[in-house]
Design a protein around this motif. Structure first.
Motif, PDB file in Angstrom:
ATOM      1  N   ASP A  23      35.690  49.219  45.728  1.00  0.00           N
ATOM      2  CA  ASP A  23      34.662  48.267  45.340  1.00  0.00           C
ATOM      3  C   ASP A  23      34.131  47.446  46.517  1.00  0.00           C
ATOM      4  OD1 ASP A  23      33.110  47.401  43.074  1.00  0.00           O
ATOM      5  OD2 ASP A  23      34.025  45.438  43.328  1.00  0.00           O
ATOM      6  N   ASN A 122      37.396  36.328  41.155  1.00  0.00           N
ATOM      7  CA  ASN A 122      36.464  37.439  41.316  1.00  0.00           C
ATOM      8  C   ASN A 122      37.099  38.601  42.061  1.00  0.00           C
ATOM      9  OD1 ASN A 122      34.490  35.937  40.025  1.00  0.00           O
ATOM     10  ND2 ASN A 122      33.594  35.180  41.918  1.00  0.00           N
ATOM     11  N   SER A 125      39.579  40.397  39.762  1.00  0.00           N
ATOM     12  CA  SER A 125      38.913  41.111  38.679  1.00  0.00           C
ATOM     13  C   SER A 125      38.167  42.345  39.159  1.00  0.00           C
ATOM     14  CB  SER A 125      37.946  40.169  37.948  1.00  0.00           C
ATOM     15  OG  SER A 125      36.879  39.794  38.802  1.00  0.00           O
ATOM     16  N   ALA A 126      37.835  42.437  40.460  1.00  0.00           N
ATOM     17  CA  ALA A 126      36.956  43.518  40.905  1.00  0.00           C
ATOM     18  C   ALA A 126      37.488  44.350  42.061  1.00  0.00           C
ATOM     19  CB  ALA A 126      35.589  42.941  41.308  1.00  0.00           C
ATOM     20  N   ASN A 211      42.140  40.178  33.066  1.00  0.00           N
ATOM     21  CA  ASN A 211      41.424  41.442  32.852  1.00  0.00           C
ATOM     22  C   ASN A 211      41.903  42.091  31.570  1.00  0.00           C
ATOM     23  OD1 ASN A 211      40.306  40.866  35.350  1.00  0.00           O
ATOM     24  ND2 ASN A 211      41.598  42.302  36.458  1.00  0.00           N
TER      25      ASN A 211
END
Length: 564
Positions: A23, A122, A125-126, A211
Motif C-alpha cells: 500500500d 491510518n 488500518s492501511a 479493523n
C-alpha cells in the motif's frame, strides 16, 4: 528503506529494480517504503523530489531509514517505530499480550500496538497487510465508585508500551450494554465505531480490536476471547517517539527550507478610469523567497503591467469595454498561479456617472440598500447580492422623472438559496454590487458594499442522546461547539428536550430538561449576552412511535432555535 517528510509529499521517478512495500506509492504520499539492491536504491534516491504543496516558507524534516529487507516488519516514520502482524486465528487478548512482550526485533522488545493518534490509526488500518480483526493494546479498567467507573487505557504492566496507563477514553458508567461516553473525553484520541465501546453481553467486554468486520480504522470492544479474532499487531520502540536504538537499522535526517513560487494574490479589486483601471490586491504568500514583482493582466486583450506592490495601474484600455483582471506574483523560483479574477469594470471617458451603496445590517429575509447618485443622466440603479460566490438576490429601482433626490432605495428579496444561507448560525456575509444605466444607455459600474444578514429564527439540527442519559457524545459536543463559535449576535437560544418513554412523566420531564440544559449550556458558554431558555417536554411530543430501538432513539433529542 523508508524515505519520509514532515511537509508535503515525496516522489521517486527512477524505480528500476525497486519493489514497493504494501500500500505504498511512488508519489503523492509523505513517506515511501521500498526495497532493492544498494545500487538500485542509490539510483532511486537520486531522483527523489519533495512537493511542498502550500507549505512554501516552512521547513521540512526529511529522513531516510535503512535496514536489511524484512517483509515481516513495517516502519512508521513519524514515531520511528516498527510493527509486525502476527496471524493467530482465535487467539485471546491475554495470550497475545504475553506473546507480544516476549518478541524482539533488532534489540527492541515488543508489546501490543498503541494507537495514540490519527497518523498511527491510518497506518495500522492501511499499511499492514492482512491486519483485519486484530488485537491491539487497549484495555478497560474498572474502579467502582470512582468519578469514572470505567477507564480505557493503554495496557499497564511489566514490559508494556511507553504509553502504558495513558487514558484513551473515560466512561461515566461501567454498566453492561451501556455506551462508554463522557464529556471528559474532549481532546483525547480514539477511533471507536459508532456506539462503541458498549460493554455488551452478560459478561462485558474489556479488550479492543481494530479493523473489525470490515470497519477499517474503527475500534470495537470485545471479551478477552473472541473466535472472530485473526491475530494481533506488535509494536517495537521503547519511547513514545523514537527509541534507544534498533541494531541493524540506520536513520538519518535533515531539515530543509521549503522554497516555492509565490501563492496567488487575493482580494483583487479594480476601479475604472478613463482608458485605464487601477487594480488593488492583498499581497501573496512569498513561500520562502521574497516577491520581486506583481503582474496584472487584463482580459480580454491580455494587456499587462508590472509593479512592485499594490496598487497597479493599467493604461491603454478601451473605453466602454468591460474588463476583468488577474494578478500573479513572481519570486526567484518563478511566477506563481494567477489570482481569482476581479469583478468586471468598464473604463470610461470622464465625467462618469457614479453609484455606490450605503452599507446596511439587517435581520430579515429582504433588504433595501440605498444607491447614492451624483450624475443627472443616471436613470436607474440595479443591485446584485452575492453570498458564498453565488447570486442570491437582484433588485432594481428607477429614478422618477424630475426626481432630484440622490438617494434611491432599491428593494431586494433573497431567493431560496439566499434564505437558506442567512438561516445558518451567524447568518451570511453578503456582497452588494451596484450598477446603473444613463440616459444614453451606457452601463456604469458602481462601488461595492458588504453587510451581514441573518434570519430572525434559526433552527439547528436535532441533538440526540443515549437512553436515559443527558450526556453528549463526542460528535454532538463537537457540532455544538462549532455552532457556538458561529453564534455572532444571537440574542437568545431555546432548547426543548424530549425523551422516548412517557411511563413516568416526572422522570422523563426531568431527564429531557437536563438534556436541554446540557445543550443550552454548551452553546452559550462564553456568550454572556445570549439569553438561554431550556425546558423539557418528556415524552409528550414524540416524532415517531416507540415501537423499535431505532424509533425510540429518534425521540431522544433536543431541538434548538436561535433568535436574532
Amino acid at each position: 528503506m523508508t524515505i519520509a517528510t514532515t511537509v508535503g509529499t515525496l516522489s521517486l521517478t527512477n524505480t528500476a529494480g525497486l519493489t514497493l512495500s504494501y500500500d505504498n506509492h511512488w508519489s503523492g504520499d509523505p513517506s515511501i517504503t521500498f526495497s532493492g539492491s544498494q545500487a538500485d536504491l542509490d539510483a532511486g534516491l537520486a531522483t527523489a523530489e519533495l512537493s511542498p504543496g502550500d507549505s512554501g516558507g516552512s521547513s521540512a524534516n526529511v529522513s531516510i531509514t535503512a535496514m536489511v529487507a524484512d517483509t515481516d516488519h513495517v516502519y512508521l516514520a513519524p514515531n520511528q517505530h516498527f510493527y509486525e502482524y502476527v496471524a493467530d486465528p482465535g487467539v485471546d487478548w491475554s495470550t497475545a499480550d504475553t506473546a507480544a512482550r516476549a518478541m524482539t526485533f533488532d534489540g527492541q522488545s515488543g508489546y501490543l500496538a498503541t494507537i495514540p493518534n490519527s497518523t498511527v490509526n491510518n497506518f495500522v488500518s492501511a499499511k499492514i497487510e492482512g491486519a483485519q480483526n486484530v488485537w491491539f493494546g487497549a484495555t478497560a479498567y474498572d474502579t467502582p465508585g470512582a468519578t469514572y467507573p470505567r477507564t480505557w487505557r493503554w495496557a499497564q504492566g511489566v514490559g508494556e508500551s511507553p504509553l502504558a496507563g495513558n487514558v484513551i477514553s473515560y466512561c461515566d458508567s461501567a454498566a453492561l450494554n451501556t455506551t462508554c461516553d463522557s464529556a471528559a473525553n474532549a481532546g483525547l484520541f480514539s477511533s471507536w465505531a459508532w456506539l462503541e465501546p458498549n460493554n455488551s453481553g452478560s459478561t462485558g467486554e474489556n479488550r479492543a480490536v481494530t479493523n473489525w468486520m470490515g470497519g477499517v480504522g474503527y475500534w470495537n470492544d470485545v471479551p478477552d476471547a473472541d473466535s472472530m479474532v485473526q491475530g494481533y499487531i506488535v509494536e517495537f520502540g521503547d519511547r513514545a517517539i523514537g527509541s534507544t536504538g534498533f541494531t541493524g537499522v540506520v536513520r538519518a535526517s535533515s531539515s530543509l527550507p521549503v522554497v516555492d513560487v509565490p501563492a496567488a494574490p487575493t482580494d483583487v479589486r479594480a476601479q475604472a478610469g478613463a482608458g485605464a483601471a487601477t487594480v488593488t490586491f492583498d499581497p501573496a504568500d512569498a513561500h520562502g523567497s521574497a516577491v520581486r514583482y506583481y503582474t496584472v493582466t487584463a482580459m480580454p486583450g491580455g494587456r499587462r503591467a508590472t509593479c512592485p506592490t499594490s496598487p497597479c495601474t493599467l493604461s491603454g484600455l478601451s473605453d466602454r469595454q468591460a474588463y476583468t483582471f488577474t494578478v500573479t506574483a513572481t519570486n526567484a523560483q518563478g511566477a506563481g498561479p494567477a489570482s481569482v479574477a476581479s469583478g468586471t469594470v468598464t473604463p470610461h471617458a470622464p465625467p462618469p456617472a457614479y453609484v455606490h451603496i450605503a452599507p446596511t445590517t439587517v435581520a430579515a429575509r429582504s433588504l433595501t440598500p440605498v444607491c447614492s447618485i451624483n450624475e443627472a443622466t443616471v436613470s436607474y440603479c440595479a443591485v446584485i447580492v452575492y453570498a458564498d460566490g453565488a447570486v442570491v438576490g437582484v433588485g432594481r429601482a428607477a429614478r422618477k422623472a424630475g426626481q432630484r433626490s440622490a438617494a434611491l432605495p432599491v428593494p431586494v428579496a433573497l431567493n431560496r438559496q439566499g434564505q437558506a444561507l442567512v438561516a445558518r448560525p451567524g447568518g451570511a456575509a453578503l456582497l452588494l454590487r451596484a450598477g446603473s444605466l444613463t440616459s444614453g444607455s451606457s452601463t456604469i459600474r458602481g462601488a461595492d458594499a458588504r453587510t451581514t444578514m441573518v434570519a430572525p429564527h434559526v433552527a439547528l439540527r436535532r441533538v440526540y442522546f443515549a437512553f436515559d442519559s443527558a450526556h453528549l457524545d463526542q460528535h454532538a459536543a463537537a457540532y455544538l461547539k462549532q455552532v457556538s463559535a458561529q453564534l455572532g449576535d444571537a440574542a437568545g437560544v431555546q432548547c426543548s428536550g424530549h425523551s422516548d418513554y412517557a411511563a413516568n412523566n416526572r422522570h422523563e420531564r426531568a431527564l429531557s430538561r437536563r438534556r436541554a440544559q446540557t445543550v443550552c449550556a454548551l452553546l452559550t458558554r462564553g456568550h454572556h449576552h445570549v439569553r438561554a431558555r431550556a425546558h423539557g417536554d418528556g415524552g409528550a411530543h414524540p416524532v415517531t412511535t416507540n415501537g423499535s430501538a431505532r424509533s425510540r432513539r429518534a425521540n431522544r433529542f433536543v431541538a434548538v432555535t436561535l433568535t436574532y
